[in-house]
Design a protein around this motif. Structure first.
Motif, PDB file in Angstrom:
ATOM      1  N   THR A 121      -1.756   8.006  -0.151  1.00 23.09           N
ATOM      2  CA  THR A 121      -2.413   8.565  -1.335  1.00 23.09           C
ATOM      3  C   THR A 121      -2.461  10.080  -1.266  1.00 23.09           C
ATOM      4  N   GLY A 125       2.264   8.040   7.104  1.00 24.52           N
ATOM      5  CA  GLY A 125       1.701   6.796   6.583  1.00 24.52           C
ATOM      6  C   GLY A 125       2.343   5.588   7.231  1.00 24.52           C
ATOM      7  N   THR A 142      -4.130  -0.487   8.176  1.00 26.27           N
ATOM      8  CA  THR A 142      -3.775  -0.669   6.764  1.00 26.27           C
ATOM      9  C   THR A 142      -4.530   0.322   5.883  1.00 26.27           C
ATOM     10  N   VAL A 182       0.801  -1.228   0.000  1.00 25.68           N
ATOM     11  CA  VAL A 182       0.000   0.000   0.000  1.00 25.68           C
ATOM     12  C   VAL A 182       0.831   1.274   0.000  1.00 25.68           C
ATOM     13  N   GLY A 183       2.150   1.156   0.180  1.00 25.49           N
ATOM     14  CA  GLY A 183       2.988   2.340   0.264  1.00 25.49           C
ATOM     15  C   GLY A 183       3.420   2.850  -1.093  1.00 25.49           C
ATOM     16  N   ARG A 201      -2.846   3.490   3.813  1.00 30.30           N
ATOM     17  CA  ARG A 201      -3.010   3.653   2.361  1.00 30.30           C
ATOM     18  C   ARG A 201      -3.586   5.024   2.032  1.00 30.30           C
TER      19      ARG A 201
END
Length: 607
Positions: free
Chosen positions: A411, A362, A403, A143-144, A407
């Protein structure tokens, strides 16, 4: 997909994370299916082992949590020692920011839990202090940012601090009825591990034997063995590979190539083992089984909670559940972010190059994935099964929320603040200039290999013989370009050697000096440099004058600046057709990468 490919994919960080998710879902489905009785009976299966007068009598669940999981914490300890010795914790400026962030990432979640659920069961604060390092790094890949190796280093360092504190808490706070005699045996084992390191014992067997005795002593002492596993890993020495040891191994292997028999093979095997530190060898041996077997087995044993008959509703209505969620999700992101900001504010250190504030936040959100450490504490902290069940539900909810939140933050950081990556640059800057750079090969060659080097580096292309091997394979389809990156903190003679090479360039003899310096890497004192200049036929009076010419020193510093702009931080660093190569840099790997450029050049080369 072939079994080998599946196994290799599972050994990656995202593969291990997906495996854990799958096993967790399997445990939940099993515990809530008509076969739930079999699930409970499996983990209640009694297993006892007698060693003389000592008796280890535990059910399968406790053997997993207090036995196999010691391997997990042992591997974590090995990783911590590596980071302290040769990794991201080696330099003060690199370790202080994540040290402060990791500490607050333990303290703040505990306070948040106590504020939310302290009146119900204050003993549960330990559930929210730990971060699952493997899960965190695996989810980061999923997700990074597309490229996030520098953020990975920061989060790995932070989680190392986090795990060390969490394991200390488990060993001290959640151990009961401690017995002194076995505890003294455990302390003696730690002393023996320290002595083995001081004696430079390179064989792994003595360390393994002592760790087994240490585990048994801590179990008999009543101390949770996770602490013993972590401390044992910290005491296994990690050292950088020395060129002399590699050359010795090469010599032994040549003997085997010339005379392939069992005796020579054994000596070659010993030579290979001695060239790599015992820490790295044990870590490489255990890393796969721990990530593919131990941790998934732990998840299978601990994530299976029966949510039928109103149990889920009771858990969602429990203050324990939401105390755990708040501690892991809110506490981690606030603690890590606040710790990072505070450490930067008082100039304790800097963030890794390429890592922005959005990426830090994040990553802080993802550190709310407690899982392994959290579930372990759940089984130690709560006497009431309902509270333990509620805490487990909280850990699983926090994993999902952390999580999704991570994400979302990544974003926003990419779209709003332009943080498209959290990594070092990968494009060669500036591009190769034939009038300025030192180029060996045809200007119109199909491939260009740019190497940042220093003349004391024992693993650069000329020192290892890898450069000629590349040249032999590609012929006139390859040109080799070198730029200077003297690592003055570890190679004190490299800077003047680079200036000497530039002085030789003034007389049209750069490549002769290049070969001469690499052939005499142990002789790079100023007097030696003059001897090398004489050996290749330079005008010594002019050479001496050029060595003091500031413009040549500026030329070396320009290469150092280009290394920084291009993302090169060590030697050797290779750029293949303008893109920084990451991973092993042996000739076979570089040849494969360059040939891949011929197949898909647009995917590899910068626009």
């Amino acid at each position: 997909m072939p079994r080998l490919a599946v196994r290799e994919r599972l050994r990656t960080e995202p593969g291990a994370a997906l495996l854990l998710v799958a096993v967790t879902l399997l445990a939940l489905l099993w515990a809530n299916s008509p076969l739930s009785g079999a699930y409970e009976r499996l983990w209640e299966l009694p297993i006892h082992v007698d060693v003389g007068d000592l008796r280890f009598d535990m059910d399968l669940h406790h053997w997993v949590n207090g036995g196999l999981m010691v391997l997990f914490f042992f591997v974590v300890g090995l990783e911590v020692r590596q980071e302290l010795a040769i990794g991201s914790l080696r330099q003060r400026s690199q370790r202080l920011v994540p040290l402060v962030a990791g500490t607050l990432g333990v303290v703040v979640p505990a306070l948040v839990f106590l504020a939310v659920a302290g009146q119900k069961d204050p003993a549960g604060w330990g559930v929210v202090v730990g971060t699952d390092t493997a899960f965190l790094l695996g989810v980061l890949v999923l997700v990074g940012p597309t490229m996030s190796s520098q953020l990975r280093v920061f989060l790995l360092t932070l989680s190392v601090v986090d795990d060390f504190l969490a394991v200390g808490i488990i060993g001290v706070v959640y151990s009961e009825d401690v017995r002194i005699a076995p505890l003294l045996v455990a302390a003696a084992c730690l002393g023996v591990l320290w002595l083995l390191g001081r004696m430079k014992q390179w064989r792994s067997a003595p360390y393994v034997l002592v760790v087994v005795v240490l585990w048994g002593a801590t179990v008999q002492a009543g101390v949770h063995p996770s602490l013993a596993g972590m401390l044992a890993g910290l005491l296994v020495p990690a050292l950088a590979t020395r060129r002399a040891d590699v050359l010795e191994a090469k010599s032994l292997f040549r003997d085997y190539w010339q005379s392939p028999n069992a005796g020579v093979a054994r000596y070659a095997s010993v030579g290979l083992a001695r060239s790599i530190s015992v820490n790295h060898r044990i870590h490489e041996l255990l890393r796969g089984p721990v990530s593919l077997i131990v941790v998934p087995l732990f998840a299978l044993a601990n994530a299976g909670i029966d949510l039928r008959g109103g149990a889920l509703g009771a858990a969602l209505g429990s203050v324990i559940t939401w105390g755990v969620v708040a501690g892991l999700v809110v506490g981690k992101i606030v603690g890590v972010s606040l710790g990072t900001w505070g450490a930067l504010r008082v100039s304790l250190g800097t963030l890794p190059d390429g890592v922005g504030p959005g990426s830090v936040m994040g990553g802080a959100a993802l550190s709310g994935i407690g899982f392994t450490v959290s579930l372990l504490v759940v089984n130690l902290a709560f006497d009431d099964p309902a509270d333990a069940q509620a805490a487990t539900v909280g850990v699983l909810i926090a994993m999902v929320v952390a999580t999704v939140l991570g994400r979302a933050i990544f974003t926003v950081a990419r779209v709003r603040y332009g943080e498209a990556s959290a990594d070092l640059p990968v494009t060669l800057t500036p591009a190769v200039n034939g009038e300025r750079d030192h180029v060996r090969g045809d200007e119109d060659a199909a491939h260009t290999v740019v190497e940042y080097l220093d003349f004391e580096c024992p693993f650069c292309a000329r020192a290892t013989g890898m450069g000629p091997e590349l040249g032999a394979h590609f012929g006139d389809r390859l040109r080799h370009v070198v730029r200077h990156l003297p690592l003055e903190d570890v190679h004190p003679h490299a800077y003047l050697a680079a200036v000497a090479a530039e002085a030789a360039h003034r007389q049209g003899r750069f490549w002769e000096m290049y070969d001469q310096l690499f052939s005499h890497q142990s002789q790079l004192e100023p007097d030696n440099l003059r001897e090398h200049a004489a050996a290749i036929g330079l005008d010594l009076e002019r050479f001496d004058a050029d060595m003091g010419d500031e413009s040549l020193h500026a030329r070396v510093r320009e290469d150092q600046a280009s290394a920084t702009a291009s993302g090169a931080r060590g030697t050797p660093t290779f750029f293949l057709d303008g893109v920084r190569h990451r991973g092993p840099h042996d000739a076979r790997t570089l040849i494969t990468a360059l040939e891949a450029n011929e197949i898909a050049p647009a995917a590899r080369r910068p626009s």
